[in-house]
Design a protein around this motif. Structure first.
Motif, PDB file in Angstrom:
ATOM      1  N   PHE A 147      28.921  32.676  56.532  1.00 56.92           N
ATOM      2  CA  PHE A 147      29.904  32.032  56.994  1.00 56.92           C
ATOM      3  C   PHE A 147      31.187  32.605  57.467  1.00 56.92           C
ATOM      4  CE2 PHE A 147      27.476  29.162  54.021  1.00 56.92           C
ATOM      5  CZ  PHE A 147      26.865  28.194  54.990  1.00 56.92           C
ATOM      6  N   GLY A 148      31.168  33.781  57.154  1.00 54.74           N
ATOM      7  CA  GLY A 148      32.366  34.670  57.461  1.00 54.74           C
ATOM      8  C   GLY A 148      33.543  34.310  56.542  1.00 54.74           C
ATOM      9  N   ASN A 149      33.572  33.425  55.747  1.00 49.50           N
ATOM     10  CA  ASN A 149      34.438  33.194  54.723  1.00 49.50           C
ATOM     11  C   ASN A 149      33.933  32.137  53.722  1.00 49.50           C
ATOM     12  OD1 ASN A 149      35.446  30.695  55.615  1.00 49.50           O
ATOM     13  ND2 ASN A 149      36.694  31.480  57.107  1.00 49.50           N
ATOM     14  N   ARG A 150      34.805  31.936  52.781  1.00 42.75           N
ATOM     15  CA  ARG A 150      34.298  31.105  51.581  1.00 42.75           C
ATOM     16  C   ARG A 150      34.808  29.557  52.018  1.00 42.75           C
ATOM     17  NH1 ARG A 150      36.104  34.246  47.297  1.00 42.75           N
ATOM     18  NH2 ARG A 150      38.150  33.897  48.073  1.00 42.75           N
ATOM     19  N   GLY A 151      35.427  29.537  53.297  1.00 44.92           N
ATOM     20  CA  GLY A 151      36.057  28.280  53.687  1.00 44.92           C
ATOM     21  C   GLY A 151      37.433  28.211  53.170  1.00 44.92           C
ATOM     22  N   VAL A 152      37.745  26.878  53.033  1.00 42.22           N
ATOM     23  CA  VAL A 152      39.069  26.452  52.372  1.00 42.22           C
ATOM     24  C   VAL A 152      39.421  26.882  50.953  1.00 42.22           C
ATOM     25  CG1 VAL A 152      39.993  24.932  54.127  1.00 42.22           C
ATOM     26  CG2 VAL A 152      38.195  24.267  52.342  1.00 42.22           C
ATOM     27  N   GLN A 153      38.258  27.102  50.268  1.00 47.91           N
ATOM     28  CA  GLN A 153      38.367  27.199  48.655  1.00 47.91           C
ATOM     29  C   GLN A 153      39.119  28.512  48.452  1.00 47.91           C
ATOM     30  OE1 GLN A 153      35.284  25.503  46.329  1.00 47.91           O
ATOM     31  NE2 GLN A 153      37.128  24.122  46.218  1.00 47.91           N
ATOM     32  N   SER A 154      40.113  28.546  47.792  1.00 48.99           N
ATOM     33  CA  SER A 154      40.555  29.726  47.241  1.00 48.99           C
ATOM     34  C   SER A 154      40.379  29.822  45.828  1.00 48.99           C
ATOM     35  CB  SER A 154      41.872  30.270  47.732  1.00 48.99           C
ATOM     36  OG  SER A 154      42.792  28.987  47.598  1.00 48.99           O
ATOM     37  N   VAL A 155      40.111  31.144  45.174  1.00 50.08           N
ATOM     38  CA  VAL A 155      40.103  31.181  43.776  1.00 50.08           C
ATOM     39  C   VAL A 155      41.379  30.379  43.209  1.00 50.08           C
ATOM     40  CG1 VAL A 155      39.636  32.549  41.796  1.00 50.08           C
ATOM     41  CG2 VAL A 155      38.598  32.973  44.177  1.00 50.08           C
ATOM     42  N   PRO A 156      41.294  29.634  42.253  1.00 49.88           N
ATOM     43  CA  PRO A 156      42.447  28.957  41.279  1.00 49.88           C
ATOM     44  C   PRO A 156      43.144  30.034  40.684  1.00 49.88           C
ATOM     45  CG  PRO A 156      40.519  27.635  40.867  1.00 49.88           C
ATOM     46  CD  PRO A 156      40.177  29.072  41.611  1.00 49.88           C
ATOM     47  N   GLU A 157      44.505  29.821  40.587  1.00 53.12           N
ATOM     48  CA  GLU A 157      45.394  31.013  40.119  1.00 53.12           C
ATOM     49  C   GLU A 157      45.106  31.030  38.458  1.00 53.12           C
ATOM     50  OE1 GLU A 157      49.540  31.138  41.597  1.00 53.12           O
ATOM     51  OE2 GLU A 157      50.273  31.748  39.692  1.00 53.12           O
ATOM     52  N   PRO A 158      44.799  30.032  37.954  1.00 49.60           N
ATOM     53  CA  PRO A 158      44.445  30.247  36.524  1.00 49.60           C
ATOM     54  C   PRO A 158      43.346  31.136  36.381  1.00 49.60           C
ATOM     55  CG  PRO A 158      45.043  28.088  36.670  1.00 49.60           C
ATOM     56  CD  PRO A 158      44.986  28.585  38.038  1.00 49.60           C
ATOM     57  N   VAL A 159      42.329  31.124  37.341  1.00 48.39           N
ATOM     58  CA  VAL A 159      41.138  32.019  36.992  1.00 48.39           C
ATOM     59  C   VAL A 159      41.442  33.586  37.289  1.00 48.39           C
ATOM     60  CG1 VAL A 159      38.930  32.643  38.086  1.00 48.39           C
ATOM     61  CG2 VAL A 159      39.459  30.357  37.637  1.00 48.39           C
ATOM     62  N   LEU A 160      42.555  33.712  38.189  1.00 49.23           N
ATOM     63  CA  LEU A 160      42.988  34.932  38.460  1.00 49.23           C
ATOM     64  C   LEU A 160      43.907  35.543  37.465  1.00 49.23           C
ATOM     65  CD1 LEU A 160      43.680  34.657  42.331  1.00 49.23           C
ATOM     66  CD2 LEU A 160      41.827  35.782  41.238  1.00 49.23           C
ATOM     67  N   TRP A 161      44.699  34.635  36.870  1.00 43.75           N
ATOM     68  CA  TRP A 161      45.540  35.088  35.790  1.00 43.75           C
ATOM     69  C   TRP A 161      44.560  35.687  34.578  1.00 43.75           C
ATOM     70  CZ3 TRP A 161      49.785  37.072  35.917  1.00 43.75           C
ATOM     71  CH2 TRP A 161      50.924  36.428  36.731  1.00 43.75           C
ATOM     72  N   SER A 162      43.369  34.771  34.436  1.00 49.48           N
ATOM     73  CA  SER A 162      42.558  35.189  33.143  1.00 49.48           C
ATOM     74  C   SER A 162      42.001  36.440  33.525  1.00 49.48           C
ATOM     75  CB  SER A 162      41.643  34.020  33.089  1.00 49.48           C
ATOM     76  OG  SER A 162      40.145  34.334  32.507  1.00 49.48           O
ATOM     77  N   TYR A 163      41.499  37.097  34.942  1.00 49.66           N
ATOM     78  CA  TYR A 163      41.032  38.158  35.266  1.00 49.66           C
ATOM     79  C   TYR A 163      41.946  39.231  34.876  1.00 49.66           C
ATOM     80  CZ  TYR A 163      37.125  35.996  37.876  1.00 49.66           C
ATOM     81  OH  TYR A 163      36.101  35.264  38.452  1.00 49.66           O
ATOM     82  N   ILE A 164      43.242  38.972  35.340  1.00 48.85           N
ATOM     83  CA  ILE A 164      44.293  39.988  35.141  1.00 48.85           C
ATOM     84  C   ILE A 164      44.594  40.181  33.571  1.00 48.85           C
ATOM     85  CG2 ILE A 164      46.895  40.268  35.429  1.00 48.85           C
ATOM     86  CD1 ILE A 164      46.673  38.655  38.125  1.00 48.85           C
ATOM     87  N   VAL A 165      44.595  39.075  32.703  1.00 49.39           N
ATOM     88  CA  VAL A 165      44.652  39.476  31.433  1.00 49.39           C
ATOM     89  C   VAL A 165      43.510  40.288  30.917  1.00 49.39           C
ATOM     90  CG1 VAL A 165      44.812  38.211  28.987  1.00 49.39           C
ATOM     91  CG2 VAL A 165      46.196  37.423  30.891  1.00 49.39           C
ATOM     92  N   GLN A 166      42.275  39.967  31.167  1.00 51.27           N
ATOM     93  CA  GLN A 166      41.269  40.677  30.732  1.00 51.27           C
ATOM     94  C   GLN A 166      41.400  42.139  31.090  1.00 51.27           C
ATOM     95  OE1 GLN A 166      37.341  38.300  30.564  1.00 51.27           O
ATOM     96  NE2 GLN A 166      38.505  36.884  31.927  1.00 51.27           N
ATOM     97  N   ILE A 167      41.534  42.266  32.396  1.00 47.47           N
ATOM     98  CA  ILE A 167      41.385  43.781  32.939  1.00 47.47           C
ATOM     99  C   ILE A 167      42.549  44.606  32.224  1.00 47.47           C
ATOM    100  CG2 ILE A 167      41.662  45.190  34.891  1.00 47.47           C
ATOM    101  CD1 ILE A 167      40.013  42.911  36.497  1.00 47.47           C
ATOM    102  N   ALA A 168      43.826  43.933  32.127  1.00 45.02           N
ATOM    103  CA  ALA A 168      44.765  44.550  31.526  1.00 45.02           C
ATOM    104  C   ALA A 168      44.493  44.931  29.985  1.00 45.02           C
ATOM    105  CB  ALA A 168      46.125  43.753  31.505  1.00 45.02           C
ATOM    106  N   SER A 169      43.922  44.079  29.283  1.00 41.59           N
ATOM    107  CA  SER A 169      43.463  44.356  28.009  1.00 41.59           C
ATOM    108  C   SER A 169      42.258  45.589  27.920  1.00 41.59           C
ATOM    109  CB  SER A 169      42.548  43.142  27.462  1.00 41.59           C
ATOM    110  OG  SER A 169      42.115  43.336  26.111  1.00 41.59           O
ATOM    111  N   ALA A 170      41.489  45.587  28.980  1.00 44.10           N
ATOM    112  CA  ALA A 170      40.377  46.739  29.290  1.00 44.10           C
ATOM    113  C   ALA A 170      41.227  47.925  29.411  1.00 44.10           C
ATOM    114  CB  ALA A 170      39.715  46.475  30.320  1.00 44.10           C
ATOM    115  N   ILE A 171      42.334  48.051  30.169  1.00 42.91           N
ATOM    116  CA  ILE A 171      42.906  49.044  30.772  1.00 42.91           C
ATOM    117  C   ILE A 171      43.870  49.585  29.226  1.00 42.91           C
ATOM    118  CG2 ILE A 171      44.868  50.189  32.037  1.00 42.91           C
ATOM    119  CD1 ILE A 171      43.788  48.191  34.377  1.00 42.91           C
ATOM    120  N   LYS A 172      44.220  48.800  28.797  1.00 43.50           N
ATOM    121  CA  LYS A 172      44.975  49.130  27.581  1.00 43.50           C
ATOM    122  C   LYS A 172      44.004  49.830  26.419  1.00 43.50           C
ATOM    123  CE  LYS A 172      47.505  47.295  23.379  1.00 43.50           C
ATOM    124  NZ  LYS A 172      46.627  47.266  22.122  1.00 43.50           N
TER     125      LYS A 172
END
Ligand code: ATP
Ligand code: ATP
Ligand code: MG
Ligand code: MG
Lengths: 424, 424
Positions: A147-172
């Protein structure tokens, strides 16, 4: 001793299904596989979902397999770099440092070696296996091609924060081991459980680009930029972020959907160090501390849920054992002429108990099939309850009043007798 | 379909034991209890480990019971404040704000009401029940009375950091709900699982000291001081910290055993605000961010462990069901004259299969008792494996070659027949 109902006895379907599907995926084999057997790994099964040969990430095409270890029978993941020739033995030794990294957000690296089993010269990385994983590309960009894009649905911010925390933990964990992640492509981060992500394919670039000998601090600083690009690409729903040199265009899109705090965090990651000393993972973590504690709390809740599930399941193992004992004892052909088991014998009551548990009939003599009754009888048997039951023989000539505790002793005695090496 | 070994089939003993003990504690009742039944809770069991009447923490002696809810049959904890008279209805309504606090590090508050069932006027708080909990006093100070101190062993710093992170996480949830913890006595923090602590008895002081109407910001600031005292008392192994006004004497002891970072964190907590605006839980969390992420990672590891345990256990439920089916089907008296089950009948093979699974003998006709064999047969039966087995009748006159899949169909047909309401 307490009584359980059949309905709280078995696990909720959703979790059970997930576990089943994972078990199936783990043990699935390909009957007519053309894949070779390696020295220490057999029964390879391809995990790549496409046959596209891509050398973008590592400079060599790579293929992923699950395989069984000859040593311990466990499942591992092999990543094969096709056509790689090792020129410097020290390159591959750099993998041993990765074995010390023990983070819940990094796929554990187990081993690396070269192999000619595939008919070429290949480099093989062995890592833990996480059944039914998806890459972040597969998870977040799967519909894009259509479809060229996911449409209107963007990834919810809490999901992205959870990714950020997990990756930061990995990097640490990675930086603390004096290493750098180096590769944080969305296709090299995998989703292994609901909401759980792990950095994958760590250590590959350390081997493949060993000769460049880039300083660690430079690589670690670059990790932040890769990290920023990864999050930016998911947030803007655009994989070209990963190779773009005009990132601010994408950053500007964030304000439409996300909070200023989120945007500032991404900018921090993308902004190269003026003074590298202050640009550390600890500093980054201080800035996102409240999000870290949110992830911590949701992990604790996850733990509590698993605990209460496992609590229900733990009884099943006991019951399965007990049922196997009863199955083994009753109706053995060897006992056929045994006076212990005859109508006058001591063991006869076990048979009557078996009828009581499994062969209930209603007042019209019709079978009553009630797993709740069986579960409750077996639990009381296991606990040796002092509750009394009345057992009636099939011909209604014999009536015994016994406790579950009596029955427990009888069953254990019969079971012990069967275990004796030369009893008859 | 895959094969499991009996040894990875049952859960490791340590976790199994812990779960068993908790289940036992949960369902334990006191046969000759003198305790009353309340409107919504019955079968009260006292949880207090001493009869010491102490009004130190709340200004009223308090007693703790577990009890079963009449509404849903679940277990809850009741805390009774003896001799409390409610003068202001609004006081007790303040509890409803606490119901919205959902933190993995706070014991959830369920309800509060007054009761005359104990023969006095009592105030009752209902909270979640966590079997076999211990207070931090019971856990860390239990031997003190005997030996005067714990001896040389001080609590390891990582344990204290883990407590700090969990309590900080709890405070974040409480402050975010516009509440204050108020009570952080070591006897009001409970250890509910290995390493897991939770703030207990929240909301009690909100009711009991309702009339004082102290401003929220003041109470929240005080939480930090109580937090600091709690940690200091465990670190210095001295409960008198809680009531001391010369805290620096204790703080000075920290340097012997703990890092400067730990000491500075305790000092931060104990130092009253110059500018209350910057003295927030978010600020505190930023300062301890690396420890938060350590706790996060260990919680993720905990999750992974539970997942792999539950994975083993989930098969047991399936097997227990299957064993109950077989038990129900075989040797039913009603089938005795049934030609289906006679040597020529269709169902006869189920009997032979039962012998194959449970009644194996060796070449000398001695019983072979092998749960691994049973588990493997049952797994293949459940999966409907196409593997062939040879079944021989007891008189060795009949030999059938069947697949597990054939057997699965037979078993399901017999089971379905039993379920029919009026089949014969
Ligand atoms: N450790 C692992 N455990 C289980 N599955 C994995 C593991 N590593 C990768 N996979 C799965 O294998 C598949 C292929 O992984 P791979 O990294 O090759 O991604 P890809 O999309 O094929 O990228 P590329 O084009 O770079 O090969 C993905 O579905 C991924 O989820
Ligand atoms: N929610 C709960 N779930 C399970 N057990 C609990 C719960 N709350 C308290 N307990 C247990 O009940 C017992 C009594 O708790 P309590 O708070 O009265 O402590 P205490 O040492 O008796 O203090 P005090 O002297 O103030 O009464 C403790 O062993 C505690 O672990
Ligand atoms: Mg691939
Ligand atoms: Mg008490």
């Amino acid at each position: 001793a307490y009584q359980k109902h059949a309905h709280d006895f078995f696990m909720p379907e959703a979790l059970r299904e997930e576990l089943h599907k994972k078990a199936e995926a783990t043990f699935q084999v390909m009957p007519n596989s053309q894949l070779p057997t390696l020295d220490s790994y057999h029964t390879l099964v391809a995990l790549d979902t496409s046959h596209r040969k891509s050398a973008t990430v590592f400079g060599y095409p790579s293929w992923v397999y699950k395989a069984t270890s000859i040593k311990n029978g466990s499942m591992y993941t092999l990543r094969r770099l096709e056509g790689y020739r090792l020129t410097n033995e020290r390159a591959i030794r750099s993998v041993k440092d990765w074995k010390r990294v023990n983070s819940g957000s990094v796929v554990s690296v187990v081993d690396a070696f070269t192999s000619r089993a595939f008919g070429d010269s290949s480099l093989i990385f062995v890592t833990n296996y996480h059944p039914l994983s998806k890459t972040l590309v597969e998870h977040h960009f799967a519909n894009i091609s259509k479809f060229g894009n996911r449409g209107v649905q963007s990834v919810p911010e809490p999901v992205l924060w959870s990714y950020i925390v997990q990756i930061a933990s990995a990097i640490k964990a990675v930086h603390a081991a004096n290493l750098a992640v180096r590769c944080m492509d969305p296709s090299k981060v995998i989703l292994t459980d609901k909401g759980r992500i792990r950095l994958n394919a760590c250590s590959v670039l350390d081997v493949v680009q060993f000769d460049a000998q880039r300083p660690l601090s430079e690589l670690q600083q670059e990790d932040f930029i890769h990290f920023g690009k990864l999050i930016l690409s998911i947030a803007t729903n655009n994989l070209s972020v990963m190779t773009s040199h005009t990132l601010m265009v994408f950053v500007d899109q964030l304000s439409r959907t996300y909070t200023p705090e989120f945007r500032d965090t991404v900018i921090w990651l993308l902004t190269p160090a003026q003074t590298p000393d202050t640009r550390t993972i600890s500093n980054f973590l201080s800035g996102i501390a409240t999000h870290v504690v949110d992830s911590f709390d949701s992990s604790l809740h996850g733990n509590d849920t698993l605990y209460s599930e496992i609590n229900r399941e733990v009884e099943n193992g006991r019951l399965a054992r007990l049922l196997m004992k009863l199955g083994t004892i009753n109706e053995r052909p060897e006992f056929d002429g045994d006076t212990m088991w005859s109508e006058q014998g001591e063991r006869y009551v076990i048979k009557m108990f078996r009828d009581y548990v499994f062969h209930q009939v209603n007042s019209e003599g019709k079978p009553v099939v009630d797993m709740g009754h069986m579960v409750s009888c077996l639990n009381k048997l296991d606990a040796g309850s002092m509750e009394r039951i009345t057992l009636t023989s099939r011909d209604e000539q014999n009536v015994f009043v016994v406790t579950y505790n009596d029955m427990k002793k009888q069953v254990n005695a019969a079971w012990a007798e069967l275990q004796k090496p030369a009893r008859r």
